[in-house]
Design a protein around this motif. Structure first.
Motif, PDB file in Angstrom:
ATOM      1  N   UNK A  31       1.064  -1.216  -0.079  1.00  0.00           N
ATOM      2  CA  UNK A  31       0.277   0.084  -0.061  1.00  0.00           C
ATOM      3  C   UNK A  31       0.848   1.553  -0.038  1.00  0.00           C
ATOM      4  N   UNK A  32       0.474   1.762  -0.543  1.00  0.00           N
ATOM      5  CA  UNK A  32       1.442   3.431  -0.451  1.00  0.00           C
ATOM      6  C   UNK A  32       0.247   4.735  -0.735  1.00  0.00           C
ATOM      7  N   UNK A  33       0.420   5.828   0.246  1.00  0.00           N
ATOM      8  CA  UNK A  33      -0.045   6.546   0.770  1.00  0.00           C
ATOM      9  C   UNK A  33       0.290   7.611   0.518  1.00  0.00           C
ATOM     10  N   UNK A  34       0.227   8.974  -0.565  1.00  0.00           N
ATOM     11  CA  UNK A  34       0.705  10.189  -0.189  1.00  0.00           C
ATOM     12  C   UNK A  34      -0.284  10.943   0.047  1.00  0.00           C
ATOM     13  N   UNK A  35       0.553  11.482   1.405  1.00  0.00           N
ATOM     14  CA  UNK A  35       0.081  12.548   2.396  1.00  0.00           C
ATOM     15  C   UNK A  35      -0.675  13.877   1.742  1.00  0.00           C
ATOM     16  N   UNK A  36      -0.180  13.961   0.682  1.00  0.00           N
ATOM     17  CA  UNK A  36      -0.515  15.304  -0.711  1.00  0.00           C
ATOM     18  C   UNK A  36      -1.708  15.352  -1.562  1.00  0.00           C
TER      19      UNK A  36
ATOM     20  N   UNK B 247      -2.026  14.453  -6.755  1.00  0.00           N
ATOM     21  CA  UNK B 247      -2.457  13.055  -7.880  1.00  0.00           C
ATOM     22  C   UNK B 247      -1.280  12.497  -9.255  1.00  0.00           C
ATOM     23  N   UNK B 248      -0.616  13.811  -9.463  1.00  0.00           N
ATOM     24  CA  UNK B 248       0.265  13.310 -10.260  1.00  0.00           C
ATOM     25  C   UNK B 248       1.223  13.033  -9.359  1.00  0.00           C
ATOM     26  N   UNK B 249       1.427  13.216  -8.714  1.00  0.00           N
ATOM     27  CA  UNK B 249       3.338  13.096  -7.293  1.00  0.00           C
ATOM     28  C   UNK B 249       2.876  11.194  -7.170  1.00  0.00           C
ATOM     29  N   UNK B 250       1.988  11.420  -6.510  1.00  0.00           N
ATOM     30  CA  UNK B 250       1.104   9.837  -6.252  1.00  0.00           C
ATOM     31  C   UNK B 250       1.449   8.960  -7.464  1.00  0.00           C
ATOM     32  N   UNK B 251       1.090   9.156  -8.469  1.00  0.00           N
ATOM     33  CA  UNK B 251       1.398   8.596  -9.696  1.00  0.00           C
ATOM     34  C   UNK B 251       2.785   8.034  -9.820  1.00  0.00           C
ATOM     35  N   UNK B 252       3.556   8.668  -9.994  1.00  0.00           N
ATOM     36  CA  UNK B 252       5.059   8.954 -10.215  1.00  0.00           C
ATOM     37  C   UNK B 252       6.215   7.770  -9.293  1.00  0.00           C
ATOM     38  N   UNK B 253       5.153   8.289  -8.185  1.00  0.00           N
ATOM     39  CA  UNK B 253       6.075   7.716  -6.706  1.00  0.00           C
ATOM     40  C   UNK B 253       5.829   5.719  -7.244  1.00  0.00           C
ATOM     41  N   UNK B 254       4.349   5.984  -7.673  1.00  0.00           N
ATOM     42  CA  UNK B 254       4.027   4.588  -7.320  1.00  0.00           C
ATOM     43  C   UNK B 254       4.454   3.712  -8.860  1.00  0.00           C
ATOM     44  N   UNK B 255       5.063   4.313 -10.135  1.00  0.00           N
ATOM     45  CA  UNK B 255       5.564   4.109 -11.012  1.00  0.00           C
ATOM     46  C   UNK B 255       7.190   3.755 -10.598  1.00  0.00           C
ATOM     47  N   UNK B 256       7.297   4.893  -9.875  1.00  0.00           N
ATOM     48  CA  UNK B 256       8.914   4.266  -9.781  1.00  0.00           C
ATOM     49  C   UNK B 256       8.795   3.220  -8.276  1.00  0.00           C
TER      50      UNK B 256
ATOM     51  N   UNK C 186       3.979   1.744   2.998  1.00  0.00           N
ATOM     52  CA  UNK C 186       4.974   2.438   2.261  1.00  0.00           C
ATOM     53  C   UNK C 186       4.434   3.675   2.162  1.00  0.00           C
ATOM     54  N   UNK C 187       5.207   4.987   2.953  1.00  0.00           N
ATOM     55  CA  UNK C 187       4.894   6.103   3.114  1.00  0.00           C
ATOM     56  C   UNK C 187       4.604   6.894   1.607  1.00  0.00           C
ATOM     57  N   UNK C 188       3.732   7.463   1.155  1.00  0.00           N
ATOM     58  CA  UNK C 188       4.498   7.752  -0.438  1.00  0.00           C
ATOM     59  C   UNK C 188       4.937   9.561   0.084  1.00  0.00           C
ATOM     60  N   UNK C 189       6.261  10.085   0.933  1.00  0.00           N
ATOM     61  CA  UNK C 189       5.989  11.404   1.314  1.00  0.00           C
ATOM     62  C   UNK C 189       7.784  11.522   2.069  1.00  0.00           C
ATOM     63  N   UNK C 190       8.100  12.281   1.258  1.00  0.00           N
ATOM     64  CA  UNK C 190       9.362  12.243   1.249  1.00  0.00           C
ATOM     65  C   UNK C 190      10.220  12.178   2.777  1.00  0.00           C
ATOM     66  N   UNK C 191       9.004  12.885   4.034  1.00  0.00           N
ATOM     67  CA  UNK C 191       9.355  13.297   5.042  1.00  0.00           C
ATOM     68  C   UNK C 191       8.963  12.104   6.335  1.00  0.00           C
TER      69      UNK C 191
ATOM     70  N   UNK D 243      21.114   6.532  -4.096  1.00  0.00           N
ATOM     71  CA  UNK D 243      19.766   6.542  -3.543  1.00  0.00           C
ATOM     72  C   UNK D 243      18.752   6.538  -3.717  1.00  0.00           C
ATOM     73  N   UNK D 244      17.266   5.667  -4.509  1.00  0.00           N
ATOM     74  CA  UNK D 244      16.156   6.785  -5.228  1.00  0.00           C
ATOM     75  C   UNK D 244      15.236   6.099  -4.547  1.00  0.00           C
ATOM     76  N   UNK D 245      14.743   7.150  -3.038  1.00  0.00           N
ATOM     77  CA  UNK D 245      14.284   6.711  -1.222  1.00  0.00           C
ATOM     78  C   UNK D 245      13.172   5.900  -2.144  1.00  0.00           C
ATOM     79  N   UNK D 246      12.196   6.048  -3.687  1.00  0.00           N
ATOM     80  CA  UNK D 246      11.004   5.222  -3.679  1.00  0.00           C
ATOM     81  C   UNK D 246      10.968   4.675  -4.166  1.00  0.00           C
ATOM     82  N   UNK D 247      11.933   3.695  -4.571  1.00  0.00           N
ATOM     83  CA  UNK D 247      13.022   2.603  -4.676  1.00  0.00           C
ATOM     84  C   UNK D 247      13.287   2.065  -4.196  1.00  0.00           C
ATOM     85  N   UNK D 248      13.900   2.390  -2.629  1.00  0.00           N
ATOM     86  CA  UNK D 248      14.671   2.154  -1.444  1.00  0.00           C
ATOM     87  C   UNK D 248      13.733   1.797  -0.580  1.00  0.00           C
ATOM     88  N   UNK D 249      12.141   2.304   0.137  1.00  0.00           N
ATOM     89  CA  UNK D 249      11.358   2.366   0.493  1.00  0.00           C
ATOM     90  C   UNK D 249      10.724   0.977   0.022  1.00  0.00           C
ATOM     91  N   UNK D 250      10.194   1.354  -1.460  1.00  0.00           N
ATOM     92  CA  UNK D 250       9.068  -0.292  -2.010  1.00  0.00           C
ATOM     93  C   UNK D 250      10.249  -1.350  -1.533  1.00  0.00           C
TER      94      UNK D 250
END
Lengths: 246, 246, 246, 246, 246, 246
Positions: C4-9, C12-21, C72-77, C200-207
């Motif tokens: 599960x990936x949640x973007x608290x912003x 929507x387009x940022x969510x999709x970018x993180x999801x794809x990554x 996976x939290x979909x946010x940098x902080x 290191x790409x954080x979204x890839x590391x987190x996934x």
């Protein structure tokens, strides 16, 4: 007193330079006996070369400790220091550690200077492993390849050391400076005069601290994590080392 | 993916236990290829035995890295970890480091449990070298010699682990527990159920992190202090190692 | 596995970018299901916006955790990371934490790069809260507003990232680099090649770390400070959240 | 001076107890205006309940800050402290932080005492986030459920506090003690007399520090990471909060 | 309330400047009674002058404490602070400590500014002794000899302070600034306006914290390491001091 | 070499005990000249007595430094150490600092033992001021009033020291022990034999380190924060001290 000095590099002339420097520091109070690695890196310049050099350091220490009052490691980055403290019966002193501890008694913040930026992180990790990071203002490196020619003092090296030392004092707030690297022996007095703070030579600090420990004659640990375990099984290793664990 | 596992002890049956444990963790996602030291200590139980074992770890790693996607060190105290990261072309994972990092993602404070009090200070220094001391609530040790018999799960060992783990949770405030030591494999699930917090098995954590790094395919450093130096001179060392520095 | 990936912003387009990554990182080993906040800040750019976004993160996590193996939290902080670890039944991974832990296995010092100097202190506090400050050489920020346009790779951004990364390696002694910020996805390979250290790409590391924890299936705490309390009274809060505390 | 007090729990009688305690500390120098959460947990007892309570804290602070000289958070674990310092125009004081800072001026080591062991790790993380861990000798907890009945002083509670405080002084070397928890108000004087060191009441410390900051009238940041960003986009959030970011 | 202020320097006009500044901060809530050293350094500018000044600080404090509710040390580097807390019956506040603690409540990182680079390491050691190093972004110094003329505000000094403060905010990430040095009183408001963060004046912070402690009326330690020992033998010392130890 | 020893307590027999102990350590390599305070506390037992004793330490050091190669402070808590390093022309060594630094070369963790629990926090603060807290496993105290009778070795004291030292080794993981307190001289050998780790005597360590610094002849700082300022104004202070600042 008899102090054993082991250089885990295969460079005989570097050994001789450290030996002379150490002998000068202790004067007639002790004799320095120096040995040079017969295999391994010519000069340690990285973490992995330090790891490769360790085997020969262990072998020479086990082979030569008898008849000596202390061991001084003849290498700037204290190859195998804590392992040797556990393995041997005599006190063991590292040049980096001795320099940092001695400099601690001469002021607040210690500025450290070496040759070649690639070794700075390795020295920083070493400092951290001694719990002394908060005493160091900064590790800086000069980049003067001619310094590696182990000859007489080189005015280019001297100027580079003085300039970097001024940054250590004026920008970084250092109260005392260490010159790390066997080939930087012989510059301490001039740098000290030029920048106005004391400068510690690691080979001299290590020789004097080896003498201090030799005079104290501390008992070898038989309890705790620095006691050498007994009755251990080994296969295919140096017999002088294996003999210590019987 | 192919993951290389090297045991720097000469105990073949310990290698096999770690291999099976690691293979179970990664399932079909990777194959674990395991190698055992041909010389050195039977079991590492101190700082100096760890130093003695290093030479064989370096040799086996240099000899076998080709064709693998990552190296997992098959030893509880991460023998030569940072040196190997500089020396090799593939990612390197240590069991202690991997367990600590993985456990960091499961709670606040990590309680660590091993076999034999003499190794606790060595593990504490290792933890400090990773900058992770503040995450560890306490290192505790059980003293159950029968645990070293590498057979099926032993109810005496299990009871000792559960009792010590309860102290880690109730007295020391641990939110997650690590069982350090190859012979402690196989107890994680029961301990976790008994004390009510997650329990990390280092071999499983290391195998999974090796898989993570293998999937990421990080570039090998060619800059900075983890770049492997070139054009270095050695004498009398293993040719597979020497070849890396040409 | 299902992550599960949640973007608290609310972007929507940022969510999709993180999801794809993230999906690319885990390949066929898992499926990433992504959800975007329906209220709150469009983009979190400060401590207080992060605090405002927390309520929606908690609501979406409680609502969607069922049927997933990890969050996976979909946010940098890492908004709400430790609170969610207590609240939920499944493992939770933050992008900043996962990137720092993964980078820890690739070298000594980690250089961190983000977009916009105002967030640097917030990231430094986050790093400190994980006990990892000593592993970070420096947090640096580039100031390139065009980076926020979430389109294809931008050569201006790439040049800025490479220049700042060179400073992280050459001035700050970094052995590995993290690019923090969802809009910096896609530059890691080029930056790595240009500066000679892994990136290191954080979204890839987190996934990948979410996959690691999903495979481990750690028990949820029922003891200690990460156990979710029971029988608690609430008024006027989201029913999915309230249901967890009955 | 007018000091705003916000309790993010929904327990009105706890609010009143803190208000009375704070008012007594400042005497006629200020008036305390107290507000209680209208939604959220009845009592915060964990990380996640603290996260759930945050939304109402932010809403009440944004709604009521006008006309006040400082905000005192009426909760033992400083819910949202740094976020509120960025969000609001008036100074913000937390009870835990104020108690720790005030106690720092009364001796060397601070012993901290609360109700219920489960909160100790949360308080320890809070202390670490303020950079004050080295000042605290130990966090201890008493387990006396009757303490939660907010009535007159209870001799069972008093005995438990005195016994634990003696351990803080005699075993842990504390020079000053903090009693954390709104329901521990009213015991400070007796504990102090019994153990021979000063005892700080967090509500009184927070009220006095709020008065200090109100008198200083510090400028609100318009630079750096505590400046409130402008021109931000939000959707679906409380209008009093949204208005601050226009 | 009556607050005692002691200046361990012999410069009467500096005492008066601090007294006026402190009195303004507390307004009618307290009266500041100020005393100046009759022997010792005119101005403390180094570690050793601070040590020399200590004897007179102790003598004046012992002589004048009666009838006062708190002691505020009228010197930037908190001469004898912890010793006086043990020796006296009334609370003791230092200007540096009070400024650091008060600034802690106004943001994350504290930037500190003083006059003359030679004192920076001394202030850094003082900060470390309070356990507050991690809260300070940087200590910087301006070099403007005319600042020592204690007259009206000097535009040269103001410009230097503003320029250095901008570096503290923009380069060092400071969220709040402290101006350390009695002769820097009177510039706080202008610097704050110019750089956009709050600026703390140590004399005002110390006076307000002395007032806070006076209102709290904390018990004097009779247990632990801050209890004043009894029945001690002295020879040849000030009788007011000796009387305290009978 | 000539080493100056100054006892800031007025107890002549303690001075003589330290002098004999120090002289034995350095043998014929140096002569120890000892001086005893003529005013101040008979025995320092707290922070404030240490502060009171400082004036006489400064006076005796300024009066007697001429003709000596180094100063050894004859007091367990290093009264005025850093101030004297700035004030004097010769190197200065403290007993606590020298013992900690020397013990650092004999193992990993240092266990420290003193007389009377009230001084433990003071020693801990001193250790922290040297940046050495991470090297100390624990400070423990024995409570044996008869130890203060400075006569021959006392079997009650010896038993108490051995018992506490066993706790330092077995419970606290100490690899080396320090016996702090002039009256604990003479027990080191027996304690070492009984517990199986080396034991450091601070007076012996200080004498040997004073000899080390005397041999090194480090330059006195004329730059940085340890340079003694010139042209300073004083009134009413000891003329030997005042003369140094002209």
């Amino acid at each position: 007193m008899k102090i054993l000095l082991i250089n885990p590099n295969t460079s005989q002339h570097v050994t001789e330079r450290m030996r002379a420097n150490a002998q000068q520091a202790v004067g007639e109070a002790a004799t320095i006996h120096a040995f040079t690695a017969q295999s391994g890196p010519a000069i340690i310049s990285s973490r992995s070369e330090n790891a490769i050099a360790l085997a020969e350091m262990l072998r020479l220490a086990a082979c030569h400790q008898d008849g000596h009052d202390a061991l001084m490691l003849g290498v700037s980055i204290d190859t195998g220091l804590q392992a040797l403290r556990e393995m041997l019966d005599i006190p063991v002193v590292g040049m980096a550690e001795a320099a940092l501890l001695t400099a601690s008694m001469l002021g607040g913040k210690i500025g450290c200077l070496t040759l070649g930026a690639a070794m700075v992180p390795v020295y920083e990790e070493l400092t951290a492993s001694y719990g002394l990071s908060s005493r160091v203002s900064k590790w800086r490196a000069i980049e003067v390849p001619s310094a590696f020619k182990v000859t007489d003092a080189d005015p280019v090296v001297e100027r580079a050391l003085i300039e970097a030392s001024k940054q250590l004092v004026q920008q970084d707030g250092s109260d005392v400076i260490i010159l790390c690297g066997a080939v930087l022996a012989g510059y301490a007095r001039q740098v000290s005069t030029a920048v106005g703070v004391p400068v510690v030579d690691p080979a001299q600090a290590a020789a004097l601290q080896a003498l201090t420990l030799a005079r104290m004659r501390p008992a070898k640990q038989v309890s705790g994590s620095f006691a050498r375990p007994k009755g251990r099984l080994f296969s295919g290793i140096d017999p002088d080392i294996a003999a210590l664990y019987k």
